[in-house]
Scaffold this active site. Structure first.
Site, mmCIF file in Angstrom:
data_model
loop_
_atom_site.group_PDB
_atom_site.id
_atom_site.type_symbol
_atom_site.label_atom_id
_atom_site.label_comp_id
_atom_site.label_asym_id
_atom_site.label_seq_id
_atom_site.Cartn_x
_atom_site.Cartn_y
_atom_site.Cartn_z
ATOM 1 N N ASN A 71 0.925 -1.024 -0.038
ATOM 2 C CA ASN A 71 -0.020 -0.158 0.009
ATOM 3 C C ASN A 71 0.820 1.297 0.049
ATOM 4 O OD1 ASN A 71 -1.888 1.995 0.637
ATOM 5 N ND2 ASN A 71 -3.120 0.498 1.731
ATOM 6 N N HIS A 141 -9.651 -5.218 -4.020
ATOM 7 C CA HIS A 141 -8.480 -5.441 -3.176
ATOM 8 C C HIS A 141 -8.550 -5.639 -1.750
ATOM 9 C CE1 HIS A 141 -9.605 -1.148 -3.220
ATOM 10 N NE2 HIS A 141 -9.032 -1.037 -2.005
ATOM 11 N N HIS A 143 -7.206 -6.105 1.931
ATOM 12 C CA HIS A 143 -6.272 -5.310 2.935
ATOM 13 C C HIS A 143 -5.473 -6.576 3.700
ATOM 14 C CE1 HIS A 143 -6.970 -0.753 2.031
ATOM 15 N NE2 HIS A 143 -8.173 -1.418 1.611
#
Ligand SMILES: [Zn+2]
Length: 181
Positions: A71, A141, A143
């Site tokens: 990230n 996506h 995490h």
């Protein structure tokens, strides 16, 4: 200047209070970052990332159906995103092989992060739709956020330092080397 600094510190401390609300994850992902530092490429960053050089894209690992990228604006060092190559929005859009590899790469990400940084715990999750906090809602996506006891105390340093991009590159190299081949 003392007054201004105190004001800034108060604002940052206030932000920590809402760290794990869904909308907060938008900022964590850098997806709607309002100013500075992040030139959003034209098009979808999750579609563009796999084609860029690792040192630019921060891609840690590539599978047949999904890839893992650091990230750009991590909550914690080692905050990874597991993304399908296909530009699909919803978890139910994934086919069987994509679903399986997203799961196995999430597990691998946890193992690698534990190996290199001895994380105490993790936050895993996907924001589905803009209303749920997904800034780039169009490209799924997942995490993977490592947690350490008391880690929120470091947030003001991690989140505001200008040397973060270099640290991200180092973190990417560390994780990529530890990723099972
Ligand atoms: Zn995309």
């Amino acid at each position: 200047m003392t007054g201004a600094e105190e004001h800034t510190d108060r604002d940052m401390a206030d932000g920590l209070d809402r760290l794990w609300t869904p909308h907060r994850m938008t900022y964590i992902s850098g997806e709607d970052r309002p100013e500075g530092g992040y030139e959003r490429p034209s098009g979808c960053p999750f579609c563009l990332a796999p084609a860029r050089p690792p040192e630019e894209s921060l891609v840690v690992a590539r599978g047949g159906h999904v890839f893992v990228v650091l990230n750009l604006y991590p909550y914690n060092p080692g905050h990874l995103l597991v993304c399908p190559y296909r530009h699909v929005a919803d978890y139910t859009d994934l086919d069987g092989p994509e679903t399986a590899e997203l799961a196995s790469f999430t597990q691998a990400a946890m193992r690698v992060i534990r190996k290199v940084s001895s994380a105490h715990g993790f936050n895993l999750g996907m924001n589905q739709g803009g209303v749920a906090g997904a800034g780039i809602a169009a490209h799924l996506h997942q995490h993977v956020v490592p947690r350490w006891g008391g880690d929120a105390n470091f947030m003001p340093v991690i989140g505001r330092t200008k040397v973060l991009p270099q640290l991200l590159g180092d973190t990417r190299d560390l994780l990529a080397r530890a990723w099972p081949s």
